[in-house]
Structure formats: C-alpha cells, structure tokens
Design a protein around this motif. Sequence first.
Motif, short mmCIF file in Angstrom:
data_model
loop_
_atom_site.label_atom_id
_atom_site.label_comp_id
_atom_site.label_asym_id
_atom_site.label_seq_id
_atom_site.Cartn_x
_atom_site.Cartn_y
_atom_site.Cartn_z
N ALA A 2 0.84 -1.19 0.00
CA ALA A 2 0.00 0.00 0.00
C ALA A 2 0.87 1.24 0.00
O ALA A 2 1.85 1.33 0.75
N VAL A 3 0.50 2.21 -0.84
CA VAL A 3 1.28 3.44 -0.95
C VAL A 3 0.35 4.57 -1.40
O VAL A 3 -0.61 4.33 -2.14
N PRO A 4 0.57 5.81 -0.95
CA PRO A 4 -0.24 6.93 -1.44
C PRO A 4 -0.14 7.06 -2.96
O PRO A 4 0.91 6.79 -3.55
N VAL A 5 -1.23 7.49 -3.57
CA VAL A 5 -1.30 7.56 -5.03
C VAL A 5 -0.24 8.48 -5.61
O VAL A 5 0.36 8.18 -6.65
N ASP A 6 0.01 9.62 -4.96
CA ASP A 6 1.00 10.54 -5.53
C ASP A 6 2.40 9.94 -5.53
O ASP A 6 3.15 10.12 -6.49
N VAL A 7 2.74 9.19 -4.48
CA VAL A 7 4.05 8.53 -4.43
C VAL A 7 4.12 7.45 -5.51
O VAL A 7 5.12 7.34 -6.23
N ALA A 8 3.05 6.67 -5.64
CA ALA A 8 3.01 5.61 -6.64
C ALA A 8 3.17 6.19 -8.04
O ALA A 8 3.92 5.65 -8.88
N THR A 9 2.48 7.28 -8.31
CA THR A 9 2.53 7.88 -9.64
C THR A 9 3.94 8.35 -9.98
O THR A 9 4.43 8.11 -11.10
N ARG A 10 4.61 9.00 -9.04
CA ARG A 10 5.98 9.47 -9.30
C ARG A 10 6.90 8.30 -9.61
O ARG A 10 7.73 8.37 -10.53
N ARG A 11 6.77 7.22 -8.87
CA ARG A 11 7.64 6.06 -9.10
C ARG A 11 7.37 5.43 -10.47
O ARG A 11 8.32 5.04 -11.17
N VAL A 12 6.11 5.32 -10.85
CA VAL A 12 5.78 4.69 -12.13
C VAL A 12 6.24 5.57 -13.29
O VAL A 12 6.78 5.07 -14.28
N VAL A 13 6.03 6.87 -13.19
CA VAL A 13 6.47 7.79 -14.24
C VAL A 13 7.99 7.70 -14.40
O VAL A 13 8.51 7.66 -15.53
N HIS A 14 8.71 7.67 -13.28
CA HIS A 14 10.17 7.55 -13.36
C HIS A 14 10.58 6.24 -14.02
O HIS A 14 11.45 6.23 -14.91
N ALA A 15 9.96 5.13 -13.61
CA ALA A 15 10.30 3.83 -14.20
C ALA A 15 10.00 3.81 -15.69
O ALA A 15 10.79 3.28 -16.49
N ALA A 16 8.87 4.39 -16.09
CA ALA A 16 8.50 4.42 -17.51
C ALA A 16 9.53 5.19 -18.32
O ALA A 16 9.92 4.79 -19.42
N GLN A 17 10.01 6.33 -17.77
CA GLN A 17 11.00 7.13 -18.47
C GLN A 17 12.33 6.39 -18.61
O GLN A 17 12.96 6.42 -19.68
N VAL A 18 12.75 5.72 -17.54
CA VAL A 18 14.00 4.97 -17.59
C VAL A 18 13.92 3.85 -18.61
O VAL A 18 14.85 3.65 -19.42
N VAL A 19 12.82 3.12 -18.61
CA VAL A 19 12.65 2.00 -19.55
C VAL A 19 12.60 2.53 -20.99
O VAL A 19 13.19 1.94 -21.90
N GLU A 20 11.91 3.64 -21.19
CA GLU A 20 11.84 4.22 -22.54
C GLU A 20 13.22 4.66 -23.02
O GLU A 20 13.59 4.43 -24.17
N ASP A 21 13.97 5.29 -22.13
CA ASP A 21 15.31 5.75 -22.50
C ASP A 21 16.24 4.57 -22.81
O ASP A 21 17.13 4.68 -23.66
N ALA A 22 16.04 3.45 -22.09
CA ALA A 22 16.89 2.28 -22.31
C ALA A 22 16.63 1.66 -23.68
O ALA A 22 17.54 1.13 -24.32
N GLY A 23 15.37 1.74 -24.15
CA GLY A 23 15.02 1.22 -25.46
C GLY A 23 15.16 -0.30 -25.53
O GLY A 23 15.36 -0.98 -24.52
N GLY A 24 15.02 -0.83 -26.71
CA GLY A 24 15.14 -2.27 -26.92
C GLY A 24 13.79 -2.96 -26.99
O GLY A 24 12.86 -2.61 -26.26
N GLU A 25 13.66 -3.92 -27.89
CA GLU A 25 12.40 -4.64 -28.09
C GLU A 25 11.98 -5.40 -26.84
O GLU A 25 10.79 -5.53 -26.55
N ASP A 26 12.95 -5.91 -26.08
CA ASP A 26 12.62 -6.69 -24.90
C ASP A 26 11.91 -5.87 -23.84
O ASP A 26 11.17 -6.42 -23.01
N LEU A 27 12.11 -4.57 -23.85
CA LEU A 27 11.53 -3.69 -22.83
C LEU A 27 10.29 -2.94 -23.34
O LEU A 27 9.67 -2.20 -22.57
#
Length: 290
Positions: A186-211
């Motif tokens: 369980a986590v507050p929505v604002d904290v969850a959103t920041r973490r997911v947005v950060h993860a999405a950006q990192v994965v997008e920057d990493a690129g690659g079909e596997d991701l």
Amino acid sequence: MAQLLQVGRAFRSATGVPHEFALRVYVPAEDLDALYAPLLSRALPPEEAGVNQLTEQLARLAAPGADPLPPATEPLWTLPFSCAPAGRRMLAAGVGDFPVFHPPQRLRRSLRLVALAEEEGGQPLPSLLVPEEAVKAAGERVTREHFTSVYARQAAFTAPMAWFAPFTAEDHVESLHHGNRVHRCAVPVDVATRRVVHAAQVVEDAGGEDLEELGEDLTHLARWLGAFPANGLLVLHYGAVADRFQPDESPQDLQDAVALLDARDDTGAAVAFRRLMHRWLPLAHLETAS
C-alpha cells in the motif's frame, strides 16, 4: 488457445472463485463519485469484503438458473490511510488519519472482459457462458458508472511486471484475519505515480524490443493513476495462492532493475528481471495446468 484463455478469464471474473491479483485504488469519501455515497455506511475492510464476494459468488454458482453475473451494487471496501507505511509518515506531520474507500465495480469490469473476449475471439463462446440477455440487462444496471473511473485492475495467477513499480519493500503490509496472514502493498497515489512515471521514463530511455511491452504497461499504469486524487491509496492485493509466496521481493527486484537500467548496466538489469520472472513462473504455469 489465446482466445479460449481470454474467454476463460471473462467467465472466471463473472462467475468463478477468484485467485487473482488486484491493484485497487482507495480514495477519501469526498473524492468518491456521488453515486457511491449511499454505500459509505456499509463499507467493509478488504478481508470481510473479499469473504462477502466469495460467499455471493458461491451462492450464484450453486443456484440453477441464477444470473451468472455479479450484482450491480455491493459494499465498498475501506482502509485507513495510515495502513500504508508512507501514509503513516505523511500523517505524522499533523494531519489526522482518515478512511479511504474502493468501489469494487465487479459487474462493470466483468462486462468489459466479456466484451473484450467477443471482440478478440470472434466466436460465440462468451454468449454460451454468459447469455446475451444477461449481458444486456447488466449493462443497463451499470449505465450510471460509465463516466466514472475504473478503480481496479485484476490479473489471474500472476501480476504484470509493471504492477510492482509503484512499490518498494517498505510498502509491504501484513495483517491477521481469523488467524490467517494477509499480505498487500500500500502506498499513497501521488508517491506511486511518481515512481511509475520515473520507471517508464528509464525504460523508454533504455530502449530495446525486450523492454517495449514493459514500457507500454508502465505508461498506461501512470495514466490510470493520474485519474485519482493524490491523497488516495494504491493497494496491491495478493491472491489466495500468492499469499503463500511471501515475503515477496518482486518490488525490490523491479526497483533494482530500473536503477541498473538508469545506470546503463544492462547485464545487471537483466539479472534482476530474471529473478522477478522466475519467482512467478510456478504460478504462471497454473493458468494452463489441467
């Protein structure tokens, strides 16, 4: 085979006993849509609400000729905001604790799965499992919900990898219900959103079909969370089967993988992803087991 599995998921959601993961959003009463306001006084803790749903499902299965779909109106789920470790820290600043509520929307979500199965399958199987007349009647009962957010995402047997991005090991919550240990994150929505947005950006920057699929899942998850108030809670409810796999290190594995991707350590990230996937492989095999 994929079409049959999709139909099976729709039927389990409508009529079966759930062994599922669910991401549920709980919001304060003032942020809840007005159509749910009359249900506030009957709200139940998740453990009791889950038993209530199971009892209702079993009664439906046992009654010949009963409506195969869940009811349109059922009790809200409720938790104190302080149940989330990060929520307790926020409340320590002087804000008093308050309850948050989750509308289960089972009927609405079941109808969406039936529609998806029909669209993807192109076969009459969904109408054999859930008669067209029942679907039409149920659709009329949830008309008022069509303009509200969907407060839950569910997955059978295993949780999508992206679902662990909102959480860290500190967000794990354990409680007792009739002598049984219940696990959730369980986590507050604002904290969850920041973490997911950060993860999405990192994965997008990493690129690659596997991701690519993970990146899309993270982006969709961030958009979904953006529809809810910051002072709500995002809760990952583990299914009855998955409770036996605790303590779950999946949030830490995904956090490690994202951090390693951000540091351009692709090899280390691959190891972290592999740990995560291998943990859930036995449960994934149950979906197609006979």
